[in-house]
Design an enzyme around this catalytic site. Structure first.
Site, PDB file in Angstrom:
ATOM      1  N   GLY A 127      32.117  59.626  49.421  1.00 28.25           N
ATOM      2  CA  GLY A 127      33.418  60.081  48.922  1.00 28.25           C
ATOM      3  C   GLY A 127      34.406  58.931  48.877  1.00 28.25           C
ATOM      4  O   GLY A 127      35.293  58.828  49.738  1.00 28.25           O
ATOM      5  N   SER A 129      35.465  57.282  45.286  1.00 26.71           N
ATOM      6  CA  SER A 129      36.242  57.363  44.041  1.00 26.71           C
ATOM      7  C   SER A 129      37.056  58.649  43.973  1.00 26.71           C
ATOM      8  O   SER A 129      36.616  59.718  44.411  1.00 26.71           O
ATOM      9  CB  SER A 129      35.303  57.337  42.838  1.00 26.71           C
ATOM     10  OG  SER A 129      34.489  56.208  42.885  1.00 26.71           O
ATOM     11  N   SER A 161      27.902  61.377  43.779  1.00 27.72           N
ATOM     12  CA  SER A 161      26.478  61.643  43.516  1.00 27.72           C
ATOM     13  C   SER A 161      25.880  62.492  44.638  1.00 27.72           C
ATOM     14  O   SER A 161      26.068  62.190  45.819  1.00 27.72           O
ATOM     15  CB  SER A 161      25.698  60.327  43.412  1.00 27.72           C
ATOM     16  OG  SER A 161      26.246  59.512  42.421  1.00 27.72           O
ATOM     17  N   GLU A 244      26.158  48.217  49.978  1.00 27.87           N
ATOM     18  CA  GLU A 244      25.963  48.997  48.749  1.00 27.87           C
ATOM     19  C   GLU A 244      25.554  48.107  47.575  1.00 27.87           C
ATOM     20  O   GLU A 244      24.767  48.499  46.728  1.00 27.87           O
ATOM     21  CB  GLU A 244      27.254  49.748  48.410  1.00 27.87           C
ATOM     22  CG  GLU A 244      27.147  50.562  47.129  1.00 27.87           C
ATOM     23  CD  GLU A 244      28.321  51.501  46.879  1.00 27.87           C
ATOM     24  OE1 GLU A 244      29.144  51.701  47.789  1.00 27.87           O
ATOM     25  OE2 GLU A 244      28.409  52.023  45.755  1.00 27.87           O
TER      26      GLU A 244
HETATM   27  C1  LIG Z   1      25.946  56.352  38.173  1.00 26.31           C
HETATM   28  C2  LIG Z   1      27.200  56.331  38.995  1.00 26.31           C
HETATM   29  C3  LIG Z   1      27.187  56.875  40.273  1.00 26.31           C
HETATM   30  C4  LIG Z   1      28.366  56.893  41.033  1.00 26.31           C
HETATM   31  N1  LIG Z   1      28.346  57.478  42.281  1.00 26.31           N
HETATM   32  C5  LIG Z   1      29.491  57.489  43.020  1.00 26.31           C
HETATM   33  C6  LIG Z   1      29.498  58.109  44.311  1.00 26.31           C
HETATM   34  O1  LIG Z   1      28.488  58.666  44.758  1.00 26.31           O
HETATM   35  N2  LIG Z   1      30.647  58.100  45.020  1.00 26.31           N
HETATM   36  C7  LIG Z   1      31.796  57.516  44.556  1.00 26.31           C
HETATM   37  O2  LIG Z   1      32.786  57.515  45.284  1.00 26.31           O
HETATM   38  N3  LIG Z   1      31.817  56.946  43.325  1.00 26.31           N
HETATM   39  C8  LIG Z   1      30.706  56.918  42.554  1.00 26.31           C
HETATM   40  N4  LIG Z   1      30.714  56.350  41.301  1.00 26.31           N
HETATM   41  C9  LIG Z   1      31.997  55.895  40.797  1.00 26.31           C
HETATM   42  C10 LIG Z   1      32.081  54.440  40.478  1.00 26.31           C
HETATM   43  O3  LIG Z   1      32.085  53.645  41.574  1.00 26.31           O
HETATM   44  C11 LIG Z   1      33.275  54.418  39.552  1.00 26.31           C
HETATM   45  O4  LIG Z   1      32.693  54.324  38.282  1.00 26.31           O
HETATM   46  C12 LIG Z   1      34.245  53.384  39.805  1.00 26.31           C
HETATM   47  O5  LIG Z   1      34.919  53.669  40.973  1.00 26.31           O
HETATM   48  C13 LIG Z   1      35.152  53.249  38.569  1.00 26.31           C
HETATM   49  O6  LIG Z   1      36.170  54.194  38.558  1.00 26.31           O
HETATM   50  P1  LIG Z   1      36.818  54.786  37.209  1.00 26.31           P
HETATM   51  O7  LIG Z   1      35.832  55.683  36.534  1.00 26.31           O
HETATM   52  O8  LIG Z   1      38.130  55.372  37.601  1.00 26.31           O
HETATM   53  O9  LIG Z   1      37.009  53.565  36.263  1.00 26.31           O
HETATM   54  P2  LIG Z   1      38.256  52.564  36.207  1.00 26.31           P
HETATM   55  O10 LIG Z   1      38.663  52.150  37.556  1.00 26.31           O
HETATM   56  O11 LIG Z   1      39.285  53.170  35.316  1.00 26.31           O
HETATM   57  O12 LIG Z   1      37.586  51.325  35.495  1.00 26.31           O
HETATM   58  C14 LIG Z   1      37.169  51.396  34.128  1.00 26.31           C
HETATM   59  C15 LIG Z   1      37.010  49.995  33.611  1.00 26.31           C
HETATM   60  O13 LIG Z   1      38.265  49.325  33.618  1.00 26.31           O
HETATM   61  C16 LIG Z   1      38.078  47.950  33.893  1.00 26.31           C
HETATM   62  N5  LIG Z   1      38.868  47.574  35.095  1.00 26.31           N
HETATM   63  C17 LIG Z   1      39.218  48.376  36.127  1.00 26.31           C
HETATM   64  N6  LIG Z   1      39.904  47.670  37.054  1.00 26.31           N
HETATM   65  C18 LIG Z   1      39.999  46.401  36.605  1.00 26.31           C
HETATM   66  C19 LIG Z   1      40.577  45.202  37.113  1.00 26.31           C
HETATM   67  N7  LIG Z   1      41.222  45.175  38.295  1.00 26.31           N
HETATM   68  N8  LIG Z   1      40.458  44.069  36.375  1.00 26.31           N
HETATM   69  C20 LIG Z   1      39.818  44.080  35.181  1.00 26.31           C
HETATM   70  N9  LIG Z   1      39.251  45.194  34.644  1.00 26.31           N
HETATM   71  C21 LIG Z   1      39.325  46.338  35.339  1.00 26.31           C
HETATM   72  C22 LIG Z   1      36.602  47.722  34.131  1.00 26.31           C
HETATM   73  O14 LIG Z   1      35.996  47.311  32.925  1.00 26.31           O
HETATM   74  C23 LIG Z   1      36.106  49.108  34.474  1.00 26.31           C
HETATM   75  O15 LIG Z   1      34.749  49.294  34.148  1.00 26.31           O
HETATM   76  C24 LIG Z   1      29.556  56.337  40.515  1.00 26.31           C
HETATM   77  C25 LIG Z   1      29.552  55.789  39.215  1.00 26.31           C
HETATM   78  C26 LIG Z   1      28.402  55.795  38.456  1.00 26.31           C
HETATM   79  C27 LIG Z   1      28.451  55.222  37.067  1.00 26.31           C
END
Ligand SMILES: Cc1cc2nc3c(=O)[nH]c(=O)nc-3n(C[C@H](O)[C@H](O)[C@H](O)COP(=O)(O)OP(=O)(O)OC[C@H]3O[C@@H](n4cnc5c(N)ncnc54)[C@H](O)[C@@H]3O)c2cc1C
Length: 372
Positions: A127, A129, A161, A244
């Site tokens: 937990g 994100s 997940s 991780e």
């Molecule tokens: C298959 C999968 C499994 C996952 N499982 C888990 C889980 O079990 N538990 C959990 O807590 N999370 C999980 N996640 C979440 C994962 O870690 C998130 O995708 C991540 O936290 C991104 O958050 P967001 O979707 O808000 O994207 P954002 O934070 O909005 O980011 C989107 C994009 O913006 C850009 N960006 C963001 N910040 C910056 C920066 N500072 N500088 C430059 N560019 C930037 C990057 O290109 C990034 O890819 C999982 C993700 C995936 C894809």
């Protein structure tokens, strides 16, 4: 614990895993999958691994562990990933929550949770994100307020997940409002069956259900379920992210595809593709060395924050290029979503996002470099 075996070492452990996975496959008990550490969940398989000492390998024996080195654990995880084995049920607990509790948890928490991870009785979800705190993890809004005997946790996590299958959750929550957002965070272990916990599925691109939204409404968490120091969550979670990010799964999620491509190309005359696959194999050899360096670093008691971020960054580029190689072949003309090609294509958009996006990793690596 000093086992400086090269990446291809630990042959007895490798044989043990190869025999176990081969026997399960030939009995039809699993089909090899791409990205199996996230997508292939089978509690029975995890429990069999636990019974043969292949979970919690690095934990102390008093908590059900095997007191093996991280290098030995790496040999086992490599073999499990190569075999596309169904390891998702124990992966998160074994890989990062157990080690985090070992580093920072109190004795009561260690005695309660570590043997359950070692026996695959505890299934953990992560937990971290939240809708407004993804890459910017320090922006978490889930809160924990002190009450008699513990804490009340309230908030909303996303992309969690296997939350719907988990018995326990690791939760990063805010315990103090501070001017600096990296302060005032605390790590907790929650029961997923406690009052006030609810999960809602988020189907992924493939239509599979492993993601969830999780809501916590005043969930009571006993005081001993805090991992480490109250308010020290940021420093601890940065360390935890090296567990991780620093494993073989950052390189081998698409291994079943790579081997299938090599077998297929050996029969044909596409010299360009053959040369591309040759370069991928060479890169894989380098990345395995990097995994090994991370494991050695963990064995020396350090938290390899920069090395693990570098491995994840380079591993993602490698995995993306494996998928690009697949796209050049007729194998992905009409792939079944249940076959290894279809699975890999559908899972691949997540490779670079999960565990930290490339931009985030690069900024972490460069910040660490300026400190060294
Ligand atoms: C298959 C999968 C499994 C996952 N499982 C888990 C889980 O079990 N538990 C959990 O807590 N999370 C999980 N996640 C979440 C994962 O870690 C998130 O995708 C991540 O936290 C991104 O958050 P967001 O979707 O808000 O994207 P954002 O934070 O909005 O980011 C989107 C994009 O913006 C850009 N960006 C963001 N910040 C910056 C920066 N500072 N500088 C430059 N560019 C930037 C990057 O290109 C990034 O890819 C999982 C993700 C995936 C894809």
């Amino acid at each position: 614990m000093n086992h400086p075996a090269p990446p291809e070492g630990c042959s007895a452990l490798r044989t043990q895993v190869r025999e176990l996975t081969a026997s399960w496959r030939s009995a039809g008990r699993y089909v090899a999958r791409s990205d199996s550490w996230l997508r292939s969940f089978d509690l029975e398989f995890s429990r069999e691994l636990a019974a043969t000492g292949l979970i919690a390998m690095t934990y102390p024996k008093e908590f059900g562990g095997g007191e093996h080195s991280n290098v030995e654990r790496l040999a086992v995880t490599e073999e499990l990933l190569r075999a596309g084995a169904p390891v998702a049920a124990h992966w998160i607990g074994d890989r990062q929550i157990g080690p985090a509790i070992l580093r920072h948890g109190g004795r009561e928490l260690q005695e309660e949770i570590l043997p359950k991870i070692a026996s695959a009785e505890a299934v953990f979800c992560l937990g971290m994100s939240e809708p407004e705190a993804g890459s910017d993890l320090a922006a978490v809004r889930t809160s924990a307020t002190p009450v008699r005997g513990g804490w009340l946790v309230s908030g909303h996590k996303t992309w969690t997940s296997h939350a719907h299958r988990a018995t326990h959750a690791y939760v990063l929550a805010r315990t103090a409002q501070t001017e600096r957002k990296h302060e005032g965070l605390t790590e907790f272990v929650l029961d997923m069956h406690a009052d006030g916990v609810s999960t809602t599925p988020i189907p992924d691109l493939a239509g599979e259900h492993h993601f969830n939204e999780v809501r916590f409404e005043e969930v009571f968490v006993p005081a001993h379920r805090v991992i480490g120091e109250v308010g020290n969550g940021w420093r601890q979670v940065v360390e935890q992210l090296s567990f991780e990010r620093g494993g073989a799964e950052r390189v081998l999620s698409s291994y079943p595809v790579l081997t299938a491509l090599i077998t297929r190309t050996a029969e044909g005359h596409d010299t360009e593709l053959r040369s591309l696959l040759g370069s991928l194999v060479a890169r894989l050899a380098v990345l395995r060395r990097l995994c090994w360096e991370v494991a050695r670093c963990l064995d020396s008691g350090k938290a390899p924050v920069q090395e693990a971020a570098a491995l994840k960054y380079l591993g993602n580029a490698f995995e993306r290029d494996v998928i690009d190689a697949l796209r050049r072949t007729d194998l992905c003309r009409d792939p079944s979503p249940d076959g290894i090609y279809g699975q890999a294509l559908l899972a691949s958009p997540g490779f670079g996002l999960r565990g930290g996006a490339a931009e985030v990793l690069l900024s972490l690596i460069s910040r660490q470099e300026t400190r060294s």
